[in-house]
Scaffold this active site. Sequence first.
Site, PDB file in Angstrom:
ATOM      1  N   ASP A 126       0.864  -1.164   0.000  1.00 16.45           N
ATOM      2  CA  ASP A 126       0.000   0.000   0.000  1.00 16.45           C
ATOM      3  C   ASP A 126       0.908   1.223   0.000  1.00 16.45           C
ATOM      4  O   ASP A 126       2.051   1.151   0.460  1.00 16.45           O
ATOM      5  CB  ASP A 126      -0.893  -0.023   1.243  1.00 16.45           C
ATOM      6  CG  ASP A 126      -1.632   1.279   1.452  1.00 16.45           C
ATOM      7  OD1 ASP A 126      -2.360   1.712   0.547  1.00 16.45           O
ATOM      8  OD2 ASP A 126      -1.451   1.885   2.529  1.00 16.45           O
ATOM      9  N   ALA A 127       0.411   2.346  -0.497  1.00 12.90           N
ATOM     10  CA  ALA A 127       1.240   3.555  -0.561  1.00 12.90           C
ATOM     11  C   ALA A 127       1.015   4.477   0.625  1.00 12.90           C
ATOM     12  O   ALA A 127       1.908   4.695   1.455  1.00 12.90           O
ATOM     13  CB  ALA A 127       0.988   4.303  -1.873  1.00 12.90           C
ATOM     14  N   TYR A 128      -0.210   5.013   0.738  1.00 14.44           N
ATOM     15  CA  TYR A 128      -0.491   6.072   1.707  1.00 14.44           C
ATOM     16  C   TYR A 128      -0.608   5.520   3.126  1.00 14.44           C
ATOM     17  O   TYR A 128      -1.485   4.720   3.423  1.00 14.44           O
ATOM     18  CB  TYR A 128      -1.780   6.796   1.322  1.00 14.44           C
ATOM     19  CG  TYR A 128      -1.716   7.417  -0.063  1.00 14.44           C
ATOM     20  CD1 TYR A 128      -0.855   8.482  -0.332  1.00 14.44           C
ATOM     21  CD2 TYR A 128      -2.501   6.934  -1.097  1.00 14.44           C
ATOM     22  CE1 TYR A 128      -0.792   9.044  -1.589  1.00 14.44           C
ATOM     23  CE2 TYR A 128      -2.446   7.495  -2.363  1.00 14.44           C
ATOM     24  CZ  TYR A 128      -1.586   8.552  -2.604  1.00 14.44           C
ATOM     25  OH  TYR A 128      -1.523   9.107  -3.861  1.00 14.44           O
TER      26      TYR A 128
ATOM     27  N   ARG B  44      -7.783  13.196   6.223  1.00  9.85           N
ATOM     28  CA  ARG B  44      -7.527  11.777   5.966  1.00  9.85           C
ATOM     29  C   ARG B  44      -8.763  10.929   6.249  1.00  9.85           C
ATOM     30  O   ARG B  44      -9.099  10.019   5.479  1.00  9.85           O
ATOM     31  CB  ARG B  44      -6.345  11.306   6.815  1.00  9.85           C
ATOM     32  CG  ARG B  44      -5.988   9.823   6.652  1.00  9.85           C
ATOM     33  CD  ARG B  44      -5.615   9.472   5.239  1.00  9.85           C
ATOM     34  NE  ARG B  44      -5.095   8.100   5.139  1.00  9.85           N
ATOM     35  CZ  ARG B  44      -4.982   7.423   4.017  1.00  9.85           C
ATOM     36  NH1 ARG B  44      -5.351   7.961   2.864  1.00  9.85           N
ATOM     37  NH2 ARG B  44      -4.498   6.193   4.017  1.00  9.85           N
TER      38      ARG B  44
ATOM     39  N   SER C 271      -2.450   0.823  -4.871  1.00  9.53           N
ATOM     40  CA  SER C 271      -2.958   1.952  -4.100  1.00  9.53           C
ATOM     41  C   SER C 271      -4.261   2.478  -4.672  1.00  9.53           C
ATOM     42  O   SER C 271      -4.552   2.335  -5.864  1.00  9.53           O
ATOM     43  CB  SER C 271      -1.918   3.076  -4.090  1.00  9.53           C
ATOM     44  OG  SER C 271      -2.432   4.251  -3.500  1.00  9.53           O
ATOM     45  N   ASN C 272      -5.023   3.124  -3.798  1.00  8.87           N
ATOM     46  CA  ASN C 272      -6.203   3.867  -4.231  1.00  8.87           C
ATOM     47  C   ASN C 272      -5.845   5.088  -5.057  1.00  8.87           C
ATOM     48  O   ASN C 272      -6.697   5.663  -5.735  1.00  8.87           O
ATOM     49  CB  ASN C 272      -7.017   4.322  -3.011  1.00  8.87           C
ATOM     50  CG  ASN C 272      -7.896   3.228  -2.446  1.00  8.87           C
ATOM     51  OD1 ASN C 272      -8.219   2.256  -3.111  1.00  8.87           O
ATOM     52  ND2 ASN C 272      -8.285   3.385  -1.178  1.00  8.87           N
TER      53      ASN C 272
END
Length: 246
Positions: free
Chosen positions: A9-11, A40, A115-116
């Site tokens: 995942d990124a964030y 967030r 990622s989203n």
Amino acid sequence: MTIKAVVFDAYGTLYDVQSVADITEEIFPGYGEIITQVWRIKQLEYTWLRSLMGHYQDFAAVTRDSLAYTLKCLGLEYDDASFARIMEKYLHLDLYPDAMLALEAMAEKKLAILSNGSPEMLNALARNSGLRPMLDAVISVDTNRIFKPAPQAYSLIESTLKIPPDEVLFISSNPWDVCGAKSFGLNVAWIERVTPEAMALACLESDMLPPLTMFKALRTQMDELGFQPDYRIRALSELPALISGK
């Protein structure tokens, strides 16, 4: 386990989303932290709402809309230039300090991001942070137009890397993402950056919880959804040993 690919995942996992507070505090003194927390929470909420509603917009639009909500909610006036500066930080989020070395140590595996984030956001972020040359793929849910934790999002790993779920280790610090990936059938490692003991202690320290503590209570503890990670680690730096079986 036989792991051929490690997918991140990124964030919140590779990139510290709270590093945007440097900009929000500069533009809105005294409000920097609360902006990042509300932003967030609403950002994630909007991904789930849009998926359920069947009205997809990419993560760039979701991020803009949730920022606009946050500033309006807090009664903060802003101009286009200030708004653009805050949004620009999402293309320059700070890498967690141990991210680069961890990926370098696993270079023999296929490495990717799922990622989203929209393709433009993710590619800019990976390029600006220096991470892009180390990755075999940067995968955006935009391809299937639905956000994690929908199964269609996680299916993009196999269709892109040509590696089945049981040979993939997925890494996330987001509990909802961990549950979604495990539900799909991936091997999953959760980065538990805030322990239950630390969370309980933080809640006892004050009669009124500060924004960061409330955010941690809502977003850092494992969700009760009937799925648990295969592995719990405290930092990205623990991954190479996990992969090698040491």
